[in-house]
Every structure is written in C-alpha cells, then in structure tokens.
Design an enzyme around this catalytic site. Structure first.
Site, mmCIF file in Angstrom:
data_model
loop_
_atom_site.group_PDB
_atom_site.id
_atom_site.type_symbol
_atom_site.label_atom_id
_atom_site.label_comp_id
_atom_site.label_asym_id
_atom_site.label_seq_id
_atom_site.Cartn_x
_atom_site.Cartn_y
_atom_site.Cartn_z
ATOM 1 N N TYR A 1 -1.959 -36.033 3.597
ATOM 2 C CA TYR A 1 -2.952 -36.580 2.665
ATOM 3 C C TYR A 1 -2.564 -36.398 1.209
ATOM 4 O O TYR A 1 -3.074 -37.085 0.337
ATOM 5 C CB TYR A 1 -4.318 -35.913 2.900
ATOM 6 C CG TYR A 1 -4.304 -34.424 2.624
ATOM 7 C CD1 TYR A 1 -4.671 -33.917 1.388
ATOM 8 C CD2 TYR A 1 -3.886 -33.519 3.602
ATOM 9 C CE1 TYR A 1 -4.635 -32.559 1.130
ATOM 10 C CE2 TYR A 1 -3.845 -32.169 3.356
ATOM 11 C CZ TYR A 1 -4.213 -31.694 2.121
ATOM 12 O OH TYR A 1 -4.169 -30.348 1.869
ATOM 13 N N PRO B 1 0.678 -30.432 -2.695
ATOM 14 C CA PRO B 1 0.207 -29.533 -1.644
ATOM 15 C C PRO B 1 -0.865 -28.572 -2.161
ATOM 16 O O PRO B 1 -0.734 -28.010 -3.249
ATOM 17 C CB PRO B 1 1.465 -28.762 -1.235
ATOM 18 C CG PRO B 1 2.609 -29.540 -1.765
ATOM 19 C CD PRO B 1 2.097 -30.267 -2.961
ATOM 20 N N HIS B 2 -1.913 -28.419 -1.368
ATOM 21 C CA HIS B 2 -2.977 -27.465 -1.678
ATOM 22 C C HIS B 2 -3.804 -27.266 -0.423
ATOM 23 O O HIS B 2 -3.774 -28.089 0.479
ATOM 24 C CB HIS B 2 -3.852 -27.960 -2.838
ATOM 25 C CG HIS B 2 -4.540 -29.250 -2.572
ATOM 26 N ND1 HIS B 2 -3.887 -30.476 -2.612
ATOM 27 C CD2 HIS B 2 -5.817 -29.530 -2.232
ATOM 28 C CE1 HIS B 2 -4.745 -31.432 -2.330
ATOM 29 N NE2 HIS B 2 -5.923 -30.893 -2.090
ATOM 30 N N ALA B 3 -4.515 -26.170 -0.375
ATOM 31 C CA ALA B 3 -5.382 -25.891 0.768
ATOM 32 C C ALA B 3 -6.760 -26.475 0.495
ATOM 33 O O ALA B 3 -7.297 -26.322 -0.602
ATOM 34 C CB ALA B 3 -5.469 -24.390 1.021
#
Length: 160
Positions: A58, A68-70
């Site tokens: 995504y 990128p990340h949580a």
C-alpha cells in the site's frame, strides 16, 4: 530547502545501498537509522513488515518511491521522524491491487508518535513525491551532502 530532507541528511537518517535481497531487508535497512538515533525501537521494522504482509504494498507509489510505516498503534515509536534509504536497484514489493509490480528505489520510512504527526509527515513527503526532478536527484545521491544539494537545486513548490 525541504526541512524534512535537511533533517534526514543532517540527522544521520539516511543510507545508500546498491541492492538488497528482499523488500523485508529494505524495510529493515530503512528503519535502522531511526532505531540508531532513538526514534524507534529495533522491532519497529518488524511491525512495518507485518503491515505490508497483511495489507500488501500500500505504501509504494509512482516514480519508485515507498513510504514504509506501521499502521497499527506505533508502540515502538518514541519520536516522530523520517529516514531515507536509497537503492541503486529497485526492490520488488510484489503486485499491487491492480496486479502490476510495485518497486521502489527510495524508501522514506516514517515513524510518527500520533495521528497528527503522521499526517504532517505524509503531507511534507507528498510535496517531495510530486517533485520528479528532486526524486531523480535523490536516486542519484550517494551522501547526505548530495541530499542537501538536491533539495537546494530542486526546491519544493512555494519555497524560495
């Protein structure tokens, strides 16, 4: 100059690598400077990997850029920050929702302490992602000084 790029370059939040064996390794390398500087715990990269495994790529955008990340509660995040991993060879994150490959050479790893900080970082990064000459210059960068030079040469819209 884009403040976020200055913070990345001057804060030791960047890495320059030729290639990685997998997108998981790219995520780990991208988060490493944030962990080293105390922004996140070492396990933050595994949270990101779990999100990508659950939701797909995504966070991979056009022009070879990923963020990128949580998405879950950022329990591993201590301070808001962004790091940059520049790859010479694109890493494949797998097919996107439309079935086309999602690859990236620039990974801007985002760590945010809360929703407001998260949105502020995304807004700042979106300005960078829309500046293709800047992205091309960042893809050619080999040093933090190259990042600063690119930011100066290709200012964001509205900057002097």
């Amino acid at each position: 100059m884009a403040e976020i790029l200055r913070q990345i370059a001057e804060g030791g939040l960047c890495r320059f690598v030729d290639r990685v064996p997998s997108w998981q390794e790219a995520v780990r390398l991208g988060a490493e400077p944030l962990a080293e500087q105390g922004y996140v715990d070492v396990g933050y990269s595994e949270q990101i990997i779990a999100c990508i495994q659950r939701y797909g790529p995504y966070m991979v955008f056009d022009h070879g850029v990923a963020m990128p990340h949580a998405q879950e509660e950022p329990s591993f995040v201590h301070r808001t920050g962004v790091s940059l991993l520049r790859l010479r060879e694109a890493v494949d994150f797998g097919p996107g929702a439309e079935g086309t490959p999602k690859t990236a050479r620039l990974l801007f790893t985002l760590a945010a302490c809360g929703p407001e900080e998260h949105l502020d970082c995304i807004r700042d990064l979106a300005h960078i992602f829309l500046n293709e000459p800047l992205l091309d210059a960042l893809m050619a960068a080999d040093t933090p000084e190259d990042i600063l030079a690119a930011a100066k040469q290709y200012p964001l819209e509205g900057e002097d």
